[in-house]
Each structure stands twice: as structure tokens, then as C-alpha cells.
Design a protein around this motif. Sequence first.
Motif, PDB file in Angstrom:
ATOM      1  N   ILE A 157      -4.983   3.115  13.765  1.00 21.00           N
ATOM      2  CA  ILE A 157      -4.287   2.603  12.578  1.00 21.00           C
ATOM      3  C   ILE A 157      -2.837   3.046  12.565  1.00 21.00           C
ATOM      4  N   ALA A 158      -2.547   4.243  13.074  1.00 21.77           N
ATOM      5  CA  ALA A 158      -1.166   4.748  13.070  1.00 21.77           C
ATOM      6  C   ALA A 158      -0.259   3.881  13.923  1.00 21.77           C
ATOM      7  N   ILE A 183       0.859  -1.185   0.000  1.00 26.51           N
ATOM      8  CA  ILE A 183       0.000   0.000   0.000  1.00 26.51           C
ATOM      9  C   ILE A 183       0.894   1.233   0.000  1.00 26.51           C
ATOM     10  N   ASP A 184       0.554   2.217  -0.830  1.00 29.08           N
ATOM     11  CA  ASP A 184       1.351   3.435  -0.925  1.00 29.08           C
ATOM     12  C   ASP A 184       0.827   4.557  -0.041  1.00 29.08           C
ATOM     13  N   LEU A 185      -0.470   4.540   0.240  1.00 32.18           N
ATOM     14  CA  LEU A 185      -1.090   5.619   1.016  1.00 32.18           C
ATOM     15  C   LEU A 185      -2.322   5.078   1.723  1.00 32.18           C
ATOM     16  N   VAL A 186      -2.512   5.500   2.974  1.00 32.00           N
ATOM     17  CA  VAL A 186      -3.704   5.138   3.735  1.00 32.00           C
ATOM     18  C   VAL A 186      -4.526   6.397   3.967  1.00 32.00           C
ATOM     19  N   VAL A 187      -5.794   6.338   3.625  1.00 36.21           N
ATOM     20  CA  VAL A 187      -6.716   7.446   3.860  1.00 36.21           C
ATOM     21  C   VAL A 187      -7.647   7.032   4.996  1.00 36.21           C
ATOM     22  N   VAL A 188      -7.636   7.814   6.078  1.00 38.93           N
ATOM     23  CA  VAL A 188      -8.407   7.499   7.276  1.00 38.93           C
ATOM     24  C   VAL A 188      -9.618   8.416   7.337  1.00 38.93           C
ATOM     25  N   VAL A 238       4.481   3.788   5.436  1.00 36.10           N
ATOM     26  CA  VAL A 238       3.241   4.029   4.705  1.00 36.10           C
ATOM     27  C   VAL A 238       2.609   5.303   5.270  1.00 36.10           C
ATOM     28  N   PRO A 239       2.501   6.382   4.485  1.00 40.54           N
ATOM     29  CA  PRO A 239       1.949   7.642   5.000  1.00 40.54           C
ATOM     30  C   PRO A 239       0.435   7.580   5.143  1.00 40.54           C
ATOM     31  N   LEU A 240      -0.081   8.496   5.977  1.00 40.36           N
ATOM     32  CA  LEU A 240      -1.515   8.535   6.250  1.00 40.36           C
ATOM     33  C   LEU A 240      -2.070   9.928   5.982  1.00 40.36           C
ATOM     34  N   VAL A 241      -3.305   9.952   5.515  1.00 38.13           N
ATOM     35  CA  VAL A 241      -4.067  11.190   5.342  1.00 38.13           C
ATOM     36  C   VAL A 241      -5.324  11.065   6.185  1.00 38.13           C
ATOM     37  N   GLY A 242      -5.643  12.114   6.966  1.00 33.06           N
ATOM     38  CA  GLY A 242      -6.811  12.066   7.835  1.00 33.06           C
ATOM     39  C   GLY A 242      -7.944  12.953   7.359  1.00 33.06           C
ATOM     40  N   ILE A 243      -9.133  12.362   7.238  1.00 35.84           N
ATOM     41  CA  ILE A 243     -10.329  13.103   6.829  1.00 35.84           C
ATOM     42  C   ILE A 243     -11.347  13.009   7.959  1.00 35.84           C
ATOM     43  N   ASN A 244     -11.775  14.153   8.470  1.00 33.99           N
ATOM     44  CA  ASN A 244     -12.685  14.106   9.613  1.00 33.99           C
ATOM     45  C   ASN A 244     -14.141  14.089   9.163  1.00 33.99           C
ATOM     46  N   MET A 245     -14.968  13.581  10.058  1.00 35.14           N
ATOM     47  CA  MET A 245     -16.391  13.369   9.754  1.00 35.14           C
ATOM     48  C   MET A 245     -17.280  14.423  10.425  1.00 35.14           C
ATOM     49  N   ILE A 301       5.620   7.729  12.228  1.00 37.07           N
ATOM     50  CA  ILE A 301       4.598   7.713  11.188  1.00 37.07           C
ATOM     51  C   ILE A 301       4.680   9.031  10.426  1.00 37.07           C
ATOM     52  N   ALA A 302       4.162   9.040   9.208  1.00 38.99           N
ATOM     53  CA  ALA A 302       4.121  10.256   8.403  1.00 38.99           C
ATOM     54  C   ALA A 302       2.672  10.620   8.119  1.00 38.99           C
ATOM     55  N   LEU A 303       2.288  11.831   8.507  1.00 43.18           N
ATOM     56  CA  LEU A 303       0.978  12.367   8.167  1.00 43.18           C
ATOM     57  C   LEU A 303       1.138  13.318   6.987  1.00 43.18           C
TER      58      LEU A 303
END
Length: 301
Positions: free
Chosen positions: A87-88, A72-77, A96-103, A274-276
Motif C-alpha cells: 500500500i505504501a 482520506i486523512d489516515l490509512v491504518v494497515v 496520506v500517512p500510514l499506521v501499521g498494526i501487526n497481526m 511516505i509518512a509512517l
Amino acid sequence: MLSPSPNSSKKAFSRVALVGKFHADGIEDHLKDLATLVSGLGCEVFIEAETATHLGLSGYPTKTAQDFAGSIDLVVVLGGDGTMLGIARQLAGSNVPLVGINMGRLGYMTDIPFQSVKDTLPKIIAGDFEADTRTLLDAVVLRDGKEINRALALNDVVVNRSGISGMVELAVQVNGSFMYNQRSDGLIVSTPTGSTAYALSAGGPILHPHVAGILLVPIAPHSLSNRPIVLPKHSVTVIEVVNGLEVIVNFDMQSQTNLQSGDKIEVRQSDKTIALLHPSNHSDYKTLREKLHWNEYPSTF
């Protein structure tokens, strides 16, 4: 329905995994829309296996978080900071970098509102982003000199009393030097990331994410002279339970170990990070203003 913006053929990430908060209202539809958006950008989309199982999602392949590294190249949370923490910790050290999307609620780590995903996420996938490396804590619980648990924490390691039991007495050493005996409701050992979480509510200072340090914050100490202190990043802190009933240690408030008198918790900075990834116009100060309701700066700035 989310759809990719024009001229979105360029991409820095080809294999994208989606992780969602299980119990958030409308999460299934939002994840499906997100999957459609990402696949429309020419990416191969996977759903994290536990997310898919809990939500009954199908139509996309699944992978466990343990299998993300190398595949996996990117995780979208999609969720909140709690979802990101979970998950981090599993992906720490995997590159594996992560991107955070809030609800709906503004998060410190999940800082992209869902309403702006169709504009923001394609830019990140195309390589237009700011990378933010975060450190974690490595904690070992010792009983009679033997390891009974070990865990990582992105926010904090917290030793505290549970239930309605009285104060706990803790003895604290840093790098082999005795610091203090403390009677309190507990002690927080925090990363800079965690300085805006429980440590902040206990009276600790806010540390910028790029500050290299470890924060110790007493929880309701019996003596007001027990104050928060920032330690160097290479410090090793040992917390011994001297006395107290129903004492626990928890890691990011997501797992815990019951403690006995004489147990020790050894905490140091982990060698895993981790990388955000944030939008290129990201500002930590803007996030703090919005989250903490600080006054906006004058328009002349």
C-alpha cells in the motif's frame, strides 16, 4: 470487541481507511473490530476496495488506494510489513500517512501490536504521535536504450538470478563512474528502510531510517572483496547485466521484470516519500532489540 477509550472526541484525522492482509487468520473479525473502534472515535471509516472484495466485507464504504489522496486523512494497515510495502508504494507522494498494526509478528513498519490498538490508535487519531518520513527508490529498466518498466521500491531493488541458474555478471556505475564488474548471485540496492530486510540477510549494515543514503549489497559475491557500500542519497546507480541466465529484477519482492544480457537498471532516490506514524513513545532501537533478539539494556539506563 474493541471500544474507544474515554475522552476520545478530539481527533487529528477524520477520514480513515483500513487496509488488511487478505489471508491472515481472523483478519475479517479484526478489521470489523478496528472499524468499530475508529468509527466510535467519530471518524468516517472506509475499507480499501481490494481488501473489501477479497474478504467479502460490507457495511462500510470502500475506496481504491488510487482515490485516497485528497479524500482520506489516515490509512491504518492491519497485517505485516509486506502488506505495508504494497500500500505504501501506491500511496507514495500522496501525503496520506500510514499506521501499521501487526497481526502477531513484530514488524519494523507495522510496529503496533493488535493487542494494544484500543489504547494506542485513539491517541494517534487524536494527534499524539511521532511522524517518520521514509524515502523510496525509483527504478527504470532499459533495453536497447528504451524504457520497458518503471517501479518504486520502499525496501529494495534486487537484481538476481532465478531458479538454479549460475552466477550473474553485473557491471555497476555510480554517477557515470565505473565502480566494478561483479560475479555473484545478485545485487541489492536498498533504502535505509530496506536495510533490515533482504540486505541484512545478505550481510549489509543496518541504516537508521533517518540516514540519507542508498545501500548496495552484493548477494554471495564470487570475490569476498565485493563489500556492501553506502552511497550518497543523490547517487544514480546503473546496473548492466553483462552475462547470466534467468536474471530478474524485482521491486520490494512484489513485482518483477525478466532481464536479458545488455539490459540496464537505473536506480535513484525517488522524489516521493511516505509518512509512517508511530506512538509517541516509539523507539527504533527497541524495535531492533525485539526483532533481532538483542540483549536488553541494563535497568539502570
